[in-house]
Design a protein around this motif. Structure first.
Motif, mmCIF file in Angstrom:
data_model
loop_
_atom_site.group_PDB
_atom_site.id
_atom_site.type_symbol
_atom_site.label_atom_id
_atom_site.label_comp_id
_atom_site.label_asym_id
_atom_site.label_seq_id
_atom_site.Cartn_x
_atom_site.Cartn_y
_atom_site.Cartn_z
ATOM 1 N N HIS A 1 0.913 -1.193 -0.092
ATOM 2 C CA HIS A 1 -0.067 -0.128 -0.191
ATOM 3 C C HIS A 1 0.823 1.235 -0.146
ATOM 4 O O HIS A 1 2.023 1.261 0.558
ATOM 5 C CB HIS A 1 -0.879 0.011 1.289
ATOM 6 C CG HIS A 1 -1.978 -1.093 1.250
ATOM 7 N ND1 HIS A 1 -1.754 -2.183 1.909
ATOM 8 C CD2 HIS A 1 -3.152 -0.954 0.357
ATOM 9 C CE1 HIS A 1 -2.744 -2.989 1.399
ATOM 10 N NE2 HIS A 1 -3.849 -2.472 0.752
ATOM 11 N N SER B 1 -2.789 7.153 5.421
ATOM 12 C CA SER B 1 -3.109 6.539 3.907
ATOM 13 C C SER B 1 -2.845 7.558 3.020
ATOM 14 O O SER B 1 -2.668 8.780 3.381
ATOM 15 C CB SER B 1 -4.616 5.985 4.114
ATOM 16 O OG SER B 1 -5.254 7.061 4.272
ATOM 17 N N LEU C 1 -4.252 2.856 0.510
ATOM 18 C CA LEU C 1 -4.679 2.284 1.766
ATOM 19 C C LEU C 1 -5.992 2.530 1.700
ATOM 20 O O LEU C 1 -6.478 3.856 1.641
ATOM 21 C CB LEU C 1 -3.708 2.696 2.666
ATOM 22 C CG LEU C 1 -3.802 2.307 4.290
ATOM 23 C CD1 LEU C 1 -3.141 0.829 4.149
ATOM 24 C CD2 LEU C 1 -3.324 3.048 5.185
#
Length: 151
Positions: free
Chosen positions: A44, A99, A110
């Protein structure tokens, strides 16, 4: 809690071996010791944010969250240099994992409901997983009291 603590000034260097093996720049950051060694990573895309300064770097994935309990191996975005990252993070700085907003250029964003949990508890054991429960993802590490571990 989704934070890690930087162990020293100039904590980042390039891992030549890993860069050759994976065909892309791999960097390693020295962290204060974590409770457990966590050799797993994630594909991610993330942001490593300095809590003190709010400066951040973009990361294209993590190879190892906590190799030998203190080494974070990661793939930075191509435009980040060792010198720049070392100016971003200094000894004792807390690094928060965030994220990256998804878009077409991010093949592994993410999910917004995913959390990296890194906790320290001398009476705990750990389990590492990437699962979905109650609509919430947990990535990489969850610390739970020994009594709560079910096999």
């Amino acid at each position: 809690n989704n934070v890690l603590v930087v162990a020293k000034n100039d904590p980042v260097r390039t891992s030549v071996y890993h860069s050759q093996v994976y065909g892309r720049t791999t960097m390693v950051m020295e962290l204060q010791p974590t409770l457990v060694e966590l050799v797993t990573g994630t594909p991610h895309h993330l942001r490593f944010v300095n809590v003190r300064t709010r400066r951040e770097i973009r990361v294209m994935g993590v190879l190892h969250w906590s190799w030998m309990n203190h080494l974070l191996y990661f793939w930075p975005a191509e435009y980040h240099t060792v010198k720049e990252i070392n100016r971003t993070f200094r000894k004792g700085d807390t690094m928060e994992i965030k994220s990256v907003a998804p878009n077409k250029s991010q093949p592994y964003p993410l999910p917004s409901n995913m959390t990296l949990i890194v906790a320290r508890n001398n009476t705990a054991e750990y389990k590492a997983h990437h699962s979905r429960a109650r609509g919430h993802y947990t990535l990489a590490l969850e610390i739970v009291p020994t009594a709560e571990i079910r096999t």
